[in-house]
Write an enzyme that holds these catalytic residues in place. Structure first.
Site: not given
Length: 305
Positions: A16-17, A252, A210, A212, A243
């Site tokens: 997803r990300d 990430n 989370h 990055h 993002c």
């Protein structure tokens, strides 16, 4: 000496990300193949897609197809990212294909407005209704707070504001809250202080980090979080993602770099690192470019040499 957790939980967010930042639309069957490879690596938490508006993020327009075509493993918890009540309604048509919903908002007004075109108060009110519906459907809920460690538009984000949002999410029914370093602005000392305070304010809530790697401090921040007893992390294989707001906020932390470091430190993840690297190589071949994960390029440490 600091005593680190003996075991941590990792949610892989690459499908997803990671994919949402790719400019070329990835075929659905290729997404399904990579999800299968990630599940086979021993990862037990997979965020596989998002029910955002297809015209906003075309890469994820095939959310329904991904869920329908993927093979479900009994020992894997599959999650989807949900932006609002409409997104949850779409997802519930495939309720038997996932176990958890992840719901997000930002800790700064400017980033939240640019990301979802709402104020923080408006987002919270909508998420509280969405969480209530999710709980009625038997779904586990995770709240995700973006720019928890700093906003590219507003600068410093007061931790108390982040914790107030987290408390609202927990009161609404989120068992887990993830704190996102969405544009890679956190530093290790800040992370120590943040999670020391978070453990006091949010007792009984699973705290997830989370990070990055936008500025190269991602794994250092992981170590700082581990020092404060954090046992849950999110990452993306190959160091995919970032993002969408603002441009350039990529990266990430790489799941294989995270797993390799944790294993070298004596912390178990349950992940078969060679199989995880195999999945990243498959993604690299598919995308036709080198990915940023260090272990993907250098390979894992082999102490037998």
């Amino acid at each position: 000496m600091t005593e680190f957790p003996r075991q941590v939980r990792i949610r892989e967010v690459g499908p997803r990300d990671g994919f949402q930042n790719e400019p070329e639309v990835i075929p659905t069957d290729e997404k399904v193949r990579l999800i299968r490879m990630l599940a086979a690596s021993g990862l037990r938490r997979l965020e596989v897609t998002s029910f955002v508006r297809p015209d906003v993020i075309p890469q994820l327009a095939d959310a329904e197809q991904v869920l329908a075509r993927m093979d479900r493993s009994e020992d894997v918890a599959y999650s989807v990212l949900i932006p609002n009540e409409r997104g949850l309604e779409r997802a519930l048509a495939h309720r038997d294909r996932f176990d958890e919903i992840n719901l997000f908002l930002s800790a700064s007004e400017t980033h939240n407005k640019k990301n979802v075109n709402s104020s923080i108060a408006e987002s919270l009110a909508g998420l509280e209704r969405t969480i209530a519906r999710g709980l009625r459907e038997g779904l586990r809920c995770e709240g995700v707070i973006s720019v928890s460690f700093g906003c590219p538009y507003e600068g410093e984000v007061p931790p108390d504001r982040v914790f107030e949002i987290a408390e609202r999410l927990a009161e609404a029914g989120c068992e887990e809250v993830a704190f996102g370093d969405t544009t890679g602005m956190a530093n290790p000392r800040q992370v120590v202080e943040f999670f020391a305070a978070a453990r006091q304010r949010l007792q009984g809530v699973e705290l997830t980090a989370h990070f990055h790697n936008t500025r190269g401090q991602g794994l250092a921040n992981v170590v700082s979080a581990l020092e404060q007893g954090v046992e849950s992390f999110e990452s993306a294989f190959g160091e995919l993602g970032g993002c969408p707001v603002p441009p350039g906020s990529t990266g990430n932390i790489a799941t294989e770099d995270l797993v390799s470091m944790l294993h070298e430190m004596g912390t178990d993840t349950g992940v078969d690192l060679p199989k995880l690297i195999e999945a990243s190589r498959a993604a690299q071949d598919l995308l036709g470019r080198s990915l940023g994960a260090h272990v993907l390029r250098a390979g894992p440490v082999d102490w037998r040499r």
